[in-house]
Design an enzyme around this catalytic site. Structure first.
Site, mmCIF file in Angstrom:
data_model
loop_
_atom_site.group_PDB
_atom_site.id
_atom_site.type_symbol
_atom_site.label_atom_id
_atom_site.label_comp_id
_atom_site.label_asym_id
_atom_site.label_seq_id
_atom_site.Cartn_x
_atom_site.Cartn_y
_atom_site.Cartn_z
ATOM 1 N N CYS A 1 7.257 -1.656 11.843
ATOM 2 C CA CYS A 1 5.938 -1.103 11.556
ATOM 3 C C CYS A 1 4.826 -1.684 12.414
ATOM 4 O O CYS A 1 3.728 -1.149 12.419
ATOM 5 C CB CYS A 1 5.614 -1.323 10.075
ATOM 6 S SG CYS A 1 5.846 -3.031 9.556
ATOM 7 N N GLY B 1 9.039 -3.760 -3.347
ATOM 8 C CA GLY B 1 9.509 -2.388 -3.511
ATOM 9 C C GLY B 1 10.793 -2.090 -2.778
ATOM 10 O O GLY B 1 11.081 -0.930 -2.478
ATOM 11 N N CYS C 1 11.343 -10.745 8.720
ATOM 12 C CA CYS C 1 10.134 -10.715 7.907
ATOM 13 C C CYS C 1 10.467 -10.974 6.439
ATOM 14 O O CYS C 1 9.765 -11.711 5.748
ATOM 15 C CB CYS C 1 9.436 -9.372 8.074
ATOM 16 S SG CYS C 1 7.823 -9.255 7.250
ATOM 17 N N GLY D 1 0.808 -1.213 0.000
ATOM 18 C CA GLY D 1 0.000 0.000 0.000
ATOM 19 C C GLY D 1 0.833 1.251 0.000
ATOM 20 O O GLY D 1 0.303 2.358 -0.020
#
Length: 350
Positions: free
Chosen positions: A192, A118, A94, A3
């Site tokens: 995050c 990305g 991750c 996103g």
């Protein structure tokens, strides 16, 4: 597709290049009742943004439920490391343990040949050895190769980083030119899933039984104060120690964390300097060296890579010796070895 602008532009570039692209987003926690106990990671708004981008570039979009895997492989490790007196690096966990491992399996189910993200990094094939090489992103201020050191040859073989050769601003310019709805969306924080960067509260909520008060001690064992749990500290920390004064009246830094006796050891900054470390679970992106190898090494994300010699040890371990002392070598962080802009390998600091 998280996103954000980077993964959105990555997808748009691949579509523009003529590839058959499928957008995947990861749902990492239950949002059915508006839960917001995690931070900005793959929130419901982020998932909506990813879907809007997918619609704008006319690709199918799927949301994959990785709640169980994320909790087991990333969040649980994060909590366990802090309560064991180590400073974890969840972004690297991750990437290798969740994104590229699990997404590669899902990609095969879709009949896809590669997994694109990305990240600001680049992958090349060495024509001489046939090995896949991982290199820093062209925009060194955004480079994320440090977080990708643990990707295996199999994972690198299917990894694509479309924005790795672009400066960040050109990525945003491209997003604006394509009228992508996330062109000016702010970057997310590094870790995050922790709300407001309040690690201590997050860990206390997840593992209250592991939180024990203890003593803050000098190097000679003199008790200088008390603390509410070693999870609140990391090597090299100066602020938040809660000490009114030190024996020498000089600034005090965290030198070591000893979970067995609950001690936080503090001392002067010079005591943080070390030249050697050992690393475990080492992944050699380039061929494993048979002797001493000269490299530059990075011991945390914002650390200036420093000249050193690395030597492989038995049991997927390595010994690293810096030419000059480095400040705050921290257990739990990654030591990543570079040859120029290429990753030689890396492991977890013991």
């Amino acid at each position: 597709m998280s996103g954000g602008v980077d993964s959105s532009v990555a997808a748009a570039l691949l579509v523009e290049q003529g590839h058959d692209v499928i957008g995947l987003s990861m749902q990492l926690y239950d949002q059915s009742e508006g839960q917001t106990s995690f931070g900005s990671c793959c929130s419901i708004d982020d998932l909506h943004d990813a879907r809007r981008v997918a619609a704008a570039i006319r690709i199918p979009h799927y949301i994959m439920n990785f709640e169980r895997q994320f909790n087991e492989q990333v969040v649980s490790n994060f909590v366990a490391e802090y309560t064991a007196g180590r400073t974890p690096l969840p972004c690297a966990r991750c990437n290798s343990d969740l994104k590229f491992a699990t997404l590669a399996e899902r990609a095969q189910g879709f009949g896809a040949d590669a997994v694109a993200t990305g990240h600001y990094a680049r992958v090349f094939r060495d024509g001489r050895t046939g090995r896949y090489l991982l290199r820093r992103g062209a925009d060194l201020s955004k480079d994320q190769a440090y977080f990708l050191f643990s990707l295996t040859q199999e994972q690198l073989a299917s990894a694509v980083f479309p924005v790795g050769d672009r400066p960040k601003e050109s990525v945003r310019d491209y997003a604006r030119a394509r009228n992508l709805p996330v062109a000016d969306k702010p970057d997310s924080q590094e870790i995050c899933f922790v709300p407001d960067n309040d690690y201590a509260s997050f860990i206390r909520h997840r593992a209250p039984e592991a939180i024990q008060p203890g003593a803050i001690v000098a190097q000679d064992g003199t008790v200088l104060g008390t603390h509410a749990g070693i999870h609140r500290f990391t090597i090299g920390q100066r602020k938040g120690l809660g000490l009114t004064s030190s024996p020498t009246h000089a600034p005090m830094y965290v030198l070591a964390l000893k979970p067995a006796d609950g001690h936080v050891v503090v001392g002067p900054k010079m005591a943080l300097e070390r030249t050697t470390l050992t690393a475990a679970q080492v992944n050699w992106v380039m061929a494993k060296p048979t002797g001493d190898r000269r490299i530059v090494a990075q011991i945390r994300h914002r650390h200036q890579a420093a000249p050193a010699t690395v030597r492989a040890l038995e049991g997927e371990r390595a010994e690293l010796v810096f030419d000059t002392p480095q400040v705050a070598i921290t257990p739990g962080q990654a030591a990543v070895f570079f040859d120029g802009d290429a990753v030689v390998g890396g492991g977890w600091i013991e």
